[in-house]
Motif scaffolding. Sequence first.
Motif, PDB file in Angstrom:
ATOM      1  N   ARG A  14       0.863  -1.191   0.000  1.00  0.00           N
ATOM      2  CA  ARG A  14       0.000   0.000   0.000  1.00  0.00           C
ATOM      3  C   ARG A  14       0.888   1.225   0.000  1.00  0.00           C
ATOM      4  O   ARG A  14       1.775   1.377   0.829  1.00  0.00           O
ATOM      5  N   GLY A  32      -2.507  -1.674   8.797  1.00  0.00           N
ATOM      6  CA  GLY A  32      -3.514  -1.844   7.747  1.00  0.00           C
ATOM      7  C   GLY A  32      -2.992  -2.507   6.508  1.00  0.00           C
ATOM      8  O   GLY A  32      -3.747  -2.776   5.588  1.00  0.00           O
ATOM      9  N   ASN A  33      -1.720  -2.795   6.424  1.00  0.00           N
ATOM     10  CA  ASN A  33      -1.233  -3.392   5.197  1.00  0.00           C
ATOM     11  C   ASN A  33       0.038  -4.176   5.463  1.00  0.00           C
ATOM     12  O   ASN A  33       0.981  -3.673   6.042  1.00  0.00           O
ATOM     13  N   PHE A  34       0.049  -5.420   5.037  1.00  0.00           N
ATOM     14  CA  PHE A  34       1.206  -6.266   5.315  1.00  0.00           C
ATOM     15  C   PHE A  34       2.335  -6.036   4.321  1.00  0.00           C
ATOM     16  O   PHE A  34       3.483  -6.371   4.585  1.00  0.00           O
ATOM     17  N   THR A  53       2.555  -2.411  -9.208  1.00  0.00           N
ATOM     18  CA  THR A  53       1.277  -1.814  -8.825  1.00  0.00           C
ATOM     19  C   THR A  53       0.368  -1.724 -10.053  1.00  0.00           C
ATOM     20  O   THR A  53       0.845  -1.758 -11.188  1.00  0.00           O
ATOM     21  N   ARG A  54      -0.958  -1.654  -9.799  1.00  0.00           N
ATOM     22  CA  ARG A  54      -1.911  -1.591 -10.920  1.00  0.00           C
ATOM     23  C   ARG A  54      -1.797  -0.250 -11.641  1.00  0.00           C
ATOM     24  O   ARG A  54      -1.534   0.768 -10.997  1.00  0.00           O
ATOM     25  N   SER A  57      -3.890   2.241  -9.944  1.00  0.00           N
ATOM     26  CA  SER A  57      -3.688   2.481  -8.515  1.00  0.00           C
ATOM     27  C   SER A  57      -3.363   3.950  -8.253  1.00  0.00           C
ATOM     28  O   SER A  57      -2.624   4.583  -8.996  1.00  0.00           O
ATOM     29  N   VAL A  91      -1.477  -8.859  -2.140  1.00  0.00           N
ATOM     30  CA  VAL A  91      -2.592  -7.958  -2.452  1.00  0.00           C
ATOM     31  C   VAL A  91      -3.758  -8.248  -1.512  1.00  0.00           C
ATOM     32  O   VAL A  91      -3.888  -9.342  -0.962  1.00  0.00           O
ATOM     33  N   GLY A  92      -4.613  -7.248  -1.337  1.00  0.00           N
ATOM     34  CA  GLY A  92      -5.803  -7.404  -0.508  1.00  0.00           C
ATOM     35  C   GLY A  92      -6.781  -8.369  -1.176  1.00  0.00           C
ATOM     36  O   GLY A  92      -6.629  -8.713  -2.355  1.00  0.00           O
ATOM     37  N   ALA A  94      -9.547  -8.227  -2.629  1.00  0.00           N
ATOM     38  CA  ALA A  94     -10.136  -7.897  -3.941  1.00  0.00           C
ATOM     39  C   ALA A  94      -9.199  -8.254  -5.094  1.00  0.00           C
ATOM     40  O   ALA A  94      -9.650  -8.420  -6.236  1.00  0.00           O
ATOM     41  N   GLY A  95      -7.907  -8.374  -4.809  1.00  0.00           N
ATOM     42  CA  GLY A  95      -6.946  -8.639  -5.882  1.00  0.00           C
ATOM     43  C   GLY A  95      -6.592 -10.116  -6.049  1.00  0.00           C
ATOM     44  O   GLY A  95      -5.866 -10.473  -6.971  1.00  0.00           O
ATOM     45  N   ASP A 117      -0.418 -15.561  -2.038  1.00  0.00           N
ATOM     46  CA  ASP A 117      -1.106 -14.697  -1.068  1.00  0.00           C
ATOM     47  C   ASP A 117      -1.857 -15.547  -0.052  1.00  0.00           C
ATOM     48  O   ASP A 117      -2.784 -16.261  -0.389  1.00  0.00           O
ATOM     49  N   PHE A 119      -1.067 -15.337   4.271  1.00  0.00           N
ATOM     50  CA  PHE A 119      -0.901 -14.532   5.481  1.00  0.00           C
ATOM     51  C   PHE A 119      -2.127 -14.682   6.383  1.00  0.00           C
ATOM     52  O   PHE A 119      -2.553 -13.756   7.056  1.00  0.00           O
ATOM     53  N   ARG A 138      -8.712 -18.268  -3.216  1.00  0.00           N
ATOM     54  CA  ARG A 138      -7.316 -18.520  -2.816  1.00  0.00           C
ATOM     55  C   ARG A 138      -6.912 -19.923  -3.235  1.00  0.00           C
ATOM     56  O   ARG A 138      -5.831 -20.126  -3.772  1.00  0.00           O
ATOM     57  N   GLY A 163      -1.450 -17.023  10.797  1.00  0.00           N
ATOM     58  CA  GLY A 163      -2.482 -16.873  11.820  1.00  0.00           C
ATOM     59  C   GLY A 163      -2.900 -15.419  11.947  1.00  0.00           C
ATOM     60  O   GLY A 163      -2.878 -14.664  10.971  1.00  0.00           O
ATOM     61  N   PRO A 165      -2.651 -11.578  12.683  1.00  0.00           N
ATOM     62  CA  PRO A 165      -1.576 -10.565  12.713  1.00  0.00           C
ATOM     63  C   PRO A 165      -1.707  -9.772  14.017  1.00  0.00           C
ATOM     64  O   PRO A 165      -2.257  -8.669  14.066  1.00  0.00           O
TER      65      PRO A 165
END
Length: 318
Positions: A14, A32-34, A53-54, A57, A91-92, A94-95, A117, A119, A138, A163, A165
């Motif tokens: 992010r 908020g973002n890994f 990145t997209r 974005s 990615v979150g 949605a991605g 992905d 985590f 996934r 597990g 975070p």
Amino acid sequence: MATGIQRVAIFGVRGSTSPSVSVTINSHKASGNFGTPITAALQRAGFDLTIITRTESKATFPSGIRVIRATYTVEELSKALTGQDAVICVVGPAGIKSQIAMIDGAEAAGVKRFIIDDFGWGPGIHGLPEFEGIQSQRRRAWEHAKARSEANPKFTYSGIATGNPIDWALKLFPRMGFDIKQCSAIIYDAGTERFTGTTLEGIGQAVVGVLQHPEETQNRVVKALSIITCQNELLEAFQKATAKEWDITRSSTKALLESGRSKLKAGDRGWILDLIIAQLFGEGSSRCVVVPSREESDAELLGIVEESPHSVVAKVLR
Ligand SMILES: NC(=O)c1ccc[n+]([C@@H]2O[C@H](COP(=O)([O-])OP(=O)(O)OC[C@H]3O[C@@H](n4cnc5c(N)ncnc54)[C@H](OP(=O)(O)O)[C@@H]3O)[C@@H](O)[C@H]2O)c1
């Protein structure tokens, strides 16, 4: 680097709207973002990083890290990833549907290792049925990575189950039981349900550890952890660290399940948090235990520091 992995591309960092804020662990920005703590850990470990990145974005990234904007098609991604030894997808949700194209693009570019992905709790999770939609997306990507690695031995993959975070989640979600500002706690059921937690620092180290041990971690999901704990142990640590008796409310995961499911029916997005917490603390469910002990995990191999409830709480209060 002796492992042959030096050039690493990462999806899902992010960005910052302020170019002067660099990627650092435990900063406000990291919450908020890994992708951010993972990027910081990779930088510290000396990897040569590229952020993917997209094209659409709005993120901007700290100067000093190469950034490639791409449309997530196999053709564009294979160009973007050429020359990379490893790719990390963080990615979150949605991605996640773009992961198949990322895997195919990486393989076509000659990438040696793709970190899929997750985590979360890995493919073995016996989660609540409401999360099946995201889990099946996934699974499709993981099965695709496995199939490609079997067809092409030069392409390998790893997943990382981490597990909860734990320091990030405790700080961000008072509904997880601990309201730090008010010194008040909600204890669900008996407060004794154990779960696996990995700190943001541990998540970053897990990725570094996989890339530093490519042989031991290839073509499997590694099990990371900083701690296995429960709400009662965390409450004791919060009370000790703040030198205060906290106000305690008792609640139940049954109530959380009911509230989450009625929010879902009403189209209220708050259902996700209710059901995640119900899943975490549901007495006797063991839904959120990645692995029963540190010894059975990959934490030592990956170089993840062992935490206690007190050290986790210190990170949350910092
Ligand atoms: N275990 C847990 O409790 C837990 C908690 C939170 C997250 N997670 C998991 O950790 C992983 C990362 O989550 P996160 O919270 O760090 O992610 P996030 O902050 O929601 O998103 C990270 C980045 O993903 C990219 N992205 C967003 N939507 C996208 C789309 N539609 N297509 C492609 N890329 C998109 C964006 O990067 P660009 O703008 O640069 O493209 C974004 O900055 C996910 O698998 C998530 O499920 C687990």
